[in-house]
Design an enzyme around this catalytic site. Structure first.
Site, PDB file in Angstrom:
ATOM      1  N   GLN A  74      28.419 -48.688   8.510  1.00  0.00           N
ATOM      2  CA  GLN A  74      28.217 -50.336   8.387  1.00  0.00           C
ATOM      3  C   GLN A  74      28.235 -51.028   9.624  1.00  0.00           C
ATOM      4  O   GLN A  74      28.721 -52.146   9.633  1.00  0.00           O
ATOM      5  CB  GLN A  74      29.075 -50.832   7.114  1.00  0.00           C
ATOM      6  CG  GLN A  74      28.630 -50.478   5.504  1.00  0.00           C
ATOM      7  CD  GLN A  74      27.134 -51.236   5.490  1.00  0.00           C
ATOM      8  OE1 GLN A  74      26.609 -51.959   5.915  1.00  0.00           O
ATOM      9  NE2 GLN A  74      26.446 -50.250   4.590  1.00  0.00           N
ATOM     10  N   SER A  75      28.306 -50.217  10.669  1.00  0.00           N
ATOM     11  CA  SER A  75      28.168 -50.929  11.886  1.00  0.00           C
ATOM     12  C   SER A  75      27.516 -52.121  12.175  1.00  0.00           C
ATOM     13  O   SER A  75      26.194 -51.771  12.108  1.00  0.00           O
ATOM     14  CB  SER A  75      28.026 -49.810  13.022  1.00  0.00           C
ATOM     15  OG  SER A  75      28.037 -50.491  14.374  1.00  0.00           O
ATOM     16  N   ASN A  76      28.060 -53.337  12.304  1.00  0.00           N
ATOM     17  CA  ASN A  76      27.155 -54.452  13.049  1.00  0.00           C
ATOM     18  C   ASN A  76      26.765 -54.102  14.185  1.00  0.00           C
ATOM     19  O   ASN A  76      25.596 -54.577  14.523  1.00  0.00           O
ATOM     20  CB  ASN A  76      28.174 -55.436  13.126  1.00  0.00           C
ATOM     21  CG  ASN A  76      28.762 -55.993  11.731  1.00  0.00           C
ATOM     22  OD1 ASN A  76      27.994 -56.134  10.855  1.00  0.00           O
ATOM     23  ND2 ASN A  76      29.963 -55.913  11.458  1.00  0.00           N
ATOM     24  N   ALA A  78      25.601 -51.158  15.630  1.00  0.00           N
ATOM     25  CA  ALA A  78      24.590 -50.361  15.412  1.00  0.00           C
ATOM     26  C   ALA A  78      23.321 -51.264  15.115  1.00  0.00           C
ATOM     27  O   ALA A  78      22.029 -50.857  15.584  1.00  0.00           O
ATOM     28  CB  ALA A  78      24.893 -49.255  14.740  1.00  0.00           C
TER      29      ALA A  78
END
Ligand SMILES: *Cc1c(COP(=O)(O)O)cnc(C)c1O
Length: 329
Positions: A74-76, A78
């Protein structure tokens, strides 16, 4: 004037600073303000785009046509990278940490929508050899005729630091306009680049605002080292250095809770409470823990002496959706 690297303009800046009247009243101590870096954009929203403005400028100067980066599922960071890449007509490859069984939700869903190539790796590989894996992908893309550029986790390196160097300059300008001095600034710390930039500008511009980072993973000593190293790397880009000791890097430890990207009932209830009180939605991974930390420190009397506190809302709203079932239980 201190000369800093160039950037490409992608974010909606400056972001607003708003006063949280009801929260301030509720706590009965300092005046609390919030800087809306969750509103730097929509697809690109959050703090990462400020760092990416400098990193991508460097990539473009090197004539790159593909961005490779990494992060949690859930990387913001990325997602912001995938969005910026698509916006600029570049390819993107995201190396995401996953233990399997991830539903197509939140940032991961947006990554796919934005056309990023996605490679999953295990938490062990992520910890031990994510850089190596990104290098392998880079070599493969080069063979296919591409000119890829690797962005480290969170864009938290020397060049990325200038995103929040400029962010701090923006705050100083807003202080003048508002006729106010923030004596403390509080933000969530995940990979250290945001804190590094604010710290660098504060020092270089001769300001004495106290900057507190609330760590959302690892511990205070880990981040003091990490931020120290990022700052050393940032000196390569300017003709100045700053004298400082690791003790000046103020990390408020104790709010990691169950661990990175894991939520306690108290944290979720806090996010719900603040949403109803102020109409501000925090995220479960970073700002929820950061603001929960700030509010608890105020309640414990640890922030006595600070009159105007500015919290940086660094974004992350999409990370809430995969956790919707944990609310209202
Ligand atoms: C990445 C992130 C942070 C932490 O910033 P770092 O520069 O990695 O320390 C805080 N909030 C949100 C929403 C983020 O995505």
């Amino acid at each position: 004037m201190i000369k800093i690297p160039k950037r490409i303009r992608l974010a909606n800046l400056p972001t607003r600073i708003e006063k949280l009247d009801r929260l301030s009243k509720e706590l009965g101590g300092p005046q609390i303000f919030i800087k809306r870096d969750d509103q730097t954009g929509s697809e690109i929203s959050g703090n990462k785009i400020r760092k990416l403005e400098y990193v991508i400028q460097e990539a473009l100067e090197q004539n790159c046509d593909y961005l490779i980066t990494c992060g949690g599922i859930q990387s913001n960071h990325a997602r912001a990278t995938a969005a910026a890449a698509a916006r600029l007509g570049l390819g993107s490859c995201l190396v995401l940490r996953s233990s399997g069984n991830d539903s197509l939700e939140g940032n991961y869903f947006l990554d796919k929508l934005l056309g990023a190539d996605i490679e999953f790796i295990t938490p062990e590989d992520y910890k031990e050899r994510r850089m190596e894996i990104m290098e392998e992908i880079k070599a493969r893309l080069v063979q296919q005729g591409h000119r890829p550029y690797i962005i480290p986790e969170g864009a938290s390196n020397g060049i990325g630091t200038f995103g929040y160097y400029t962010g701090m300059e923006e705050i100083l300008e807003q202080e003048k306009q508002m006729g106010i001095i923030f004596d403390a600034i509080v933000l969530a710390v995940g990979s250290g680049g945001t804190y590094s930039g604010m710290f660098l500008a504060n020092k270089l511009l001769g300001h004495e605002t106290k900057i507190f980072g609330v760590n959302v993973c690892d511990d205070a000593s880990y981040f003091k080292d990490r931020i120290y190293d990022i700052l050393q790397d940032s000196f390569r880009y300017i003709d100045k250095t700053i004298d400082f000791s690791k003790d000046e890097i103020s990390i408020i430890d104790g709010y990691v809770g169950k661990g990175y990207a894991l939520s306690t009932v108290e944290e979720l209830e806090f996010i719900h409470w603040l949403a109803k009180l102020e109409g501000i939605i925090l995220d479960p991974v970073y700002t929820g823990k950061g603001m929960y930390g700030l509010v608890n420190e105020i309640k414990k009397g640890k922030m006595v002496g600070y009159e105007n506190i500015l919290f940086i809302h660094t974004g992350g709203i999409f990370g809430l959706f995969p956790k919707k079932d944990l609310f209202f239980e």
